[in-house]
Motif scaffolding. Structure first.
Motif, PDB file in Angstrom:
ATOM      1  N   LEU A   1     -34.255  13.280 -22.441  1.00  0.00           N
ATOM      2  CA  LEU A   1     -33.284  12.825 -21.441  1.00  0.00           C
ATOM      3  C   LEU A   1     -33.756  11.554 -20.752  1.00  0.00           C
ATOM      4  CD1 LEU A   1     -30.655  13.463 -19.924  1.00  0.00           C
ATOM      5  CD2 LEU A   1     -32.006  14.821 -18.309  1.00  0.00           C
ATOM      6  N   ILE A   2     -35.031  11.484 -20.422  1.00  0.00           N
ATOM      7  CA  ILE A   2     -35.578  10.289 -19.773  1.00  0.00           C
ATOM      8  C   ILE A   2     -35.523   9.089 -20.710  1.00  0.00           C
ATOM      9  CG2 ILE A   2     -37.695   9.253 -18.865  1.00  0.00           C
ATOM     10  CD1 ILE A   2     -38.434  12.008 -17.757  1.00  0.00           C
ATOM     11  N   ILE A   3     -35.904   9.304 -21.959  1.00  0.00           N
ATOM     12  CA  ILE A   3     -35.868   8.198 -22.934  1.00  0.00           C
ATOM     13  C   ILE A   3     -34.444   7.669 -23.084  1.00  0.00           C
ATOM     14  CG2 ILE A   3     -36.167   7.588 -25.370  1.00  0.00           C
ATOM     15  CD1 ILE A   3     -38.507   9.519 -25.468  1.00  0.00           C
ATOM     16  N   LEU A   4     -33.478   8.568 -23.173  1.00  0.00           N
ATOM     17  CA  LEU A   4     -32.086   8.155 -23.357  1.00  0.00           C
ATOM     18  C   LEU A   4     -31.548   7.393 -22.153  1.00  0.00           C
ATOM     19  CD1 LEU A   4     -30.402  11.243 -25.095  1.00  0.00           C
ATOM     20  CD2 LEU A   4     -30.814   8.981 -26.068  1.00  0.00           C
ATOM     21  N   THR A   5     -31.679   7.985 -20.975  1.00  0.00           N
ATOM     22  CA  THR A   5     -31.053   7.390 -19.796  1.00  0.00           C
ATOM     23  C   THR A   5     -31.763   6.117 -19.340  1.00  0.00           C
ATOM     24  OG1 THR A   5     -32.340   8.925 -18.412  1.00  0.00           O
ATOM     25  CG2 THR A   5     -30.102   9.567 -18.983  1.00  0.00           C
ATOM     26  N   VAL A   6     -33.075   6.204 -19.148  1.00  0.00           N
ATOM     27  CA  VAL A   6     -33.828   5.029 -18.687  1.00  0.00           C
ATOM     28  C   VAL A   6     -33.845   3.949 -19.775  1.00  0.00           C
ATOM     29  CG1 VAL A   6     -36.065   4.201 -17.875  1.00  0.00           C
ATOM     30  CG2 VAL A   6     -35.247   6.459 -17.173  1.00  0.00           C
ATOM     31  N   GLY A   7     -34.016   4.367 -21.026  1.00  0.00           N
ATOM     32  CA  GLY A   7     -34.078   3.399 -22.119  1.00  0.00           C
ATOM     33  C   GLY A   7     -32.793   2.605 -22.272  1.00  0.00           C
ATOM     34  N   VAL A   8     -31.653   3.283 -22.171  1.00  0.00           N
ATOM     35  CA  VAL A   8     -30.364   2.600 -22.313  1.00  0.00           C
ATOM     36  C   VAL A   8     -30.160   1.587 -21.191  1.00  0.00           C
ATOM     37  CG1 VAL A   8     -27.877   2.959 -22.116  1.00  0.00           C
ATOM     38  CG2 VAL A   8     -29.210   4.394 -23.655  1.00  0.00           C
ATOM     39  N   VAL A   9     -30.530   1.957 -19.972  1.00  0.00           N
ATOM     40  CA  VAL A   9     -30.382   1.037 -18.840  1.00  0.00           C
ATOM     41  C   VAL A   9     -31.260  -0.205 -19.029  1.00  0.00           C
ATOM     42  CG1 VAL A   9     -30.766   0.739 -16.369  1.00  0.00           C
ATOM     43  CG2 VAL A   9     -29.721   2.840 -17.224  1.00  0.00           C
TER      44      VAL A   9
ATOM     45  N   THR B   1     -35.553  29.475 -29.216  1.00  0.00           N
ATOM     46  CA  THR B   1     -34.774  29.619 -27.985  1.00  0.00           C
ATOM     47  C   THR B   1     -34.486  31.104 -27.742  1.00  0.00           C
ATOM     48  OG1 THR B   1     -32.653  29.445 -29.143  1.00  0.00           O
ATOM     49  CG2 THR B   1     -33.704  27.392 -28.428  1.00  0.00           C
ATOM     50  N   ASP B   2     -33.763  31.397 -26.651  1.00  0.00           N
ATOM     51  CA  ASP B   2     -33.453  32.791 -26.347  1.00  0.00           C
ATOM     52  C   ASP B   2     -32.458  33.394 -27.330  1.00  0.00           C
ATOM     53  OD1 ASP B   2     -31.317  31.306 -25.571  1.00  0.00           O
ATOM     54  OD2 ASP B   2     -31.232  32.052 -23.514  1.00  0.00           O
ATOM     55  N   SER B   3     -31.857  32.557 -28.176  1.00  0.00           N
ATOM     56  CA  SER B   3     -30.958  33.075 -29.212  1.00  0.00           C
ATOM     57  C   SER B   3     -31.654  33.219 -30.560  1.00  0.00           C
ATOM     58  CB  SER B   3     -29.745  32.154 -29.360  1.00  0.00           C
ATOM     59  OG  SER B   3     -30.145  30.873 -29.831  1.00  0.00           O
ATOM     60  N   GLY B   4     -32.925  32.808 -30.622  1.00  0.00           N
ATOM     61  CA  GLY B   4     -33.687  32.915 -31.854  1.00  0.00           C
ATOM     62  C   GLY B   4     -33.625  31.692 -32.740  1.00  0.00           C
ATOM     63  N   ALA B   5     -32.952  30.639 -32.284  1.00  0.00           N
ATOM     64  CA  ALA B   5     -32.862  29.406 -33.063  1.00  0.00           C
ATOM     65  C   ALA B   5     -34.126  28.575 -32.898  1.00  0.00           C
ATOM     66  CB  ALA B   5     -31.643  28.594 -32.626  1.00  0.00           C
ATOM     67  N   ASP B   6     -34.476  27.807 -33.921  1.00  0.00           N
ATOM     68  CA  ASP B   6     -35.635  26.933 -33.833  1.00  0.00           C
ATOM     69  C   ASP B   6     -35.439  25.937 -32.696  1.00  0.00           C
ATOM     70  OD1 ASP B   6     -38.147  25.795 -35.418  1.00  0.00           O
ATOM     71  OD2 ASP B   6     -36.901  24.088 -34.825  1.00  0.00           O
ATOM     72  N   PHE B   7     -36.451  25.784 -31.855  1.00  0.00           N
ATOM     73  CA  PHE B   7     -36.319  24.954 -30.653  1.00  0.00           C
ATOM     74  C   PHE B   7     -36.087  23.484 -31.014  1.00  0.00           C
ATOM     75  CE2 PHE B   7     -37.550  22.579 -26.960  1.00  0.00           C
ATOM     76  CZ  PHE B   7     -37.118  23.353 -25.902  1.00  0.00           C
ATOM     77  N   ILE B   8     -36.822  22.962 -31.979  1.00  0.00           N
ATOM     78  CA  ILE B   8     -36.695  21.554 -32.337  1.00  0.00           C
ATOM     79  C   ILE B   8     -35.310  21.257 -32.909  1.00  0.00           C
ATOM     80  CG2 ILE B   8     -37.524  19.743 -33.892  1.00  0.00           C
ATOM     81  CD1 ILE B   8     -40.316  20.809 -33.577  1.00  0.00           C
ATOM     82  N   LEU B   9     -34.811  22.141 -33.776  1.00  0.00           N
ATOM     83  CA  LEU B   9     -33.475  21.931 -34.349  1.00  0.00           C
ATOM     84  C   LEU B   9     -32.401  22.022 -33.274  1.00  0.00           C
ATOM     85  CD1 LEU B   9     -33.728  23.912 -37.715  1.00  0.00           C
ATOM     86  CD2 LEU B   9     -34.095  21.472 -37.294  1.00  0.00           C
ATOM     87  N   THR B  10     -32.598  22.929 -32.313  1.00  0.00           N
ATOM     88  CA  THR B  10     -31.653  23.022 -31.195  1.00  0.00           C
ATOM     89  C   THR B  10     -31.685  21.750 -30.354  1.00  0.00           C
ATOM     90  OG1 THR B  10     -31.991  25.421 -31.101  1.00  0.00           O
ATOM     91  CG2 THR B  10     -30.971  24.386 -29.195  1.00  0.00           C
ATOM     92  N   LEU B  11     -32.875  21.201 -30.155  1.00  0.00           N
ATOM     93  CA  LEU B  11     -33.016  19.961 -29.394  1.00  0.00           C
ATOM     94  C   LEU B  11     -32.327  18.803 -30.105  1.00  0.00           C
ATOM     95  CD1 LEU B  11     -34.224  18.415 -27.021  1.00  0.00           C
ATOM     96  CD2 LEU B  11     -36.350  18.175 -28.334  1.00  0.00           C
ATOM     97  N   ILE B  12     -32.424  18.752 -31.418  1.00  0.00           N
ATOM     98  CA  ILE B  12     -31.760  17.699 -32.197  1.00  0.00           C
ATOM     99  C   ILE B  12     -30.242  17.783 -32.020  1.00  0.00           C
ATOM    100  CG2 ILE B  12     -31.252  16.913 -34.539  1.00  0.00           C
ATOM    101  CD1 ILE B  12     -34.140  17.715 -35.281  1.00  0.00           C
ATOM    102  N   ALA B  13     -29.697  18.992 -32.176  1.00  0.00           N
ATOM    103  CA  ALA B  13     -28.250  19.179 -32.010  1.00  0.00           C
ATOM    104  C   ALA B  13     -27.808  18.851 -30.589  1.00  0.00           C
ATOM    105  CB  ALA B  13     -27.867  20.609 -32.368  1.00  0.00           C
ATOM    106  N   SER B  14     -28.613  19.232 -29.603  1.00  0.00           N
ATOM    107  CA  SER B  14     -28.275  18.985 -28.198  1.00  0.00           C
ATOM    108  C   SER B  14     -28.295  17.499 -27.875  1.00  0.00           C
ATOM    109  CB  SER B  14     -29.270  19.732 -27.297  1.00  0.00           C
ATOM    110  OG  SER B  14     -29.217  21.119 -27.515  1.00  0.00           O
ATOM    111  N   ALA B  15     -29.338  16.796 -28.361  1.00  0.00           N
ATOM    112  CA  ALA B  15     -29.432  15.357 -28.108  1.00  0.00           C
ATOM    113  C   ALA B  15     -28.276  14.612 -28.754  1.00  0.00           C
ATOM    114  CB  ALA B  15     -30.767  14.836 -28.633  1.00  0.00           C
TER     115      ALA B  15
END
Length: 298
Positions: A273-281, A76-90
């Protein structure tokens, strides 16, 4: 003992009906597989996420492309691993979604059933308040609150969203209760002297629960979407708190060509985001059908 056994039979029957519905619905079955895979990805990935990932600042490793420096999707723009950031964000987005949905559902079930059951001036006054609340531009109000606060913690965000987003669900539960309150089983319970709260929560509530389940799923998906939208627009969570909306702000900070030339900056979180929102519905609809079947045979 008999009541306990009956509840167990109801639970077992619901699970059986749920899996039967999944077998008949290929889209729902695929959704379950994707959601399970996503949740496992998040749960297992938490063990590898640094505690300071939201405040990390590594300029030398910032914005690395995929497969660079040992980072599969870059940094990311902060230098963090993108996948790990995505995990924390999700994870944070899921917590927000469930927290808001639980608050709204509890408020709507309690208030909506009481309003629908007692009616009269309570119903009239409550509906006027709800009508007024529903015409208010919620997103603008939330944006003003969040901009004044200059960023909120996850729990404060959950509380504010939950306490401002309940009117539509309260109206729905109130309408469902009105459709049940004049039925024979309710009249019989009143004549026998059953307390009103028992009539509501052991008589009426089970009969309207399928729709409440569906509304819970929709509320969960909507809450995740609202948080993502507000954070993307620059409101919502404070800096240093990861979320899908925070990750998507990269689109507003770069040129339009970023969408085509740097797909890894937005495509993974969009898929999540699509998996979460559409999947839950979709799963909410399956659970509703399973609950309907359970009641029809009980």
């Amino acid at each position: 003992m008999e009541t306990k056994m009956k509840k167990q039979r109801f639970g077992a029957r619901f699970i059986k009906n749920f899996w039967r519905e999944l077998e008949k619905d290929n889209l729902a079955l695929v959704t379950v597989v994707l959601l399970i895979a996503l949740f496992l990805f998040i749960v297992i990935g938490q063990f590898f996420v640094p505690s300071n990932i939201g405040t990390m600042s590594d300029i030398l490793n910032a914005n690395l492309p995929p497969m660079s420096g040992g980072h599969i999707l870059g940094t990311t723009d902060s230098g963090a691993d993108f996948i790990l950031t995505l995990i924390a964000s999700a994870k944070n987005s899921i917590i927000i979604g469930f927290g808001v949905a639980i608050i709204i559902t509890v408020i709507s079930v309690v208030a909506g059933m009481i309003i629908g059951y007692f009616g009269g001036w309570i119903d009239w006054l409550s509906m006027r308040i709800i009508d007024f609340w529903l015409i208010m531009p919620l997103i603008m109000i939330l944006a003003i609150i969040f901009s004044t606060a200059k960023g909120l913690s996850i729990w404060n965000l959950i509380l504010i969203l939950g306490l401002t987003s309940w009117p539509a669900s309260v109206r729905l539960v109130r309408t469902l209760t009105l459709s049940e309150v004049n039925r024979d089983y309710v009249d019989a319970a009143k004549i026998s002297g059953t307390p009103w709260y028992k009539i509501l929560f052991t008589g009426i509530f089970p009969n309207i629960s399928p729709t409440i389940i569906s509304d819970f799923a929709l509320t969960l998906a909507t809450s995740i979407g609202i948080e993502t939208s507000l954070t993307f627009l620059g409101f919502g969570l404070k800096q240093g708190t990861n979320s899908i909306g925070m990750m998507l702000t990269v689109l507003s900070q770069n040129s339009a060509s970023t969408i085509y030339t740097q797909w890894w900056l937005w495509l993974p979180e969009t898929i999540v985001l699509i998996i979460l929102t559409v999947g839950v519905v979709i799963l909410g609809q399956v659970a509703r059908r399973a609950s309907d079947q359970r009641q029809s045979v009980s």
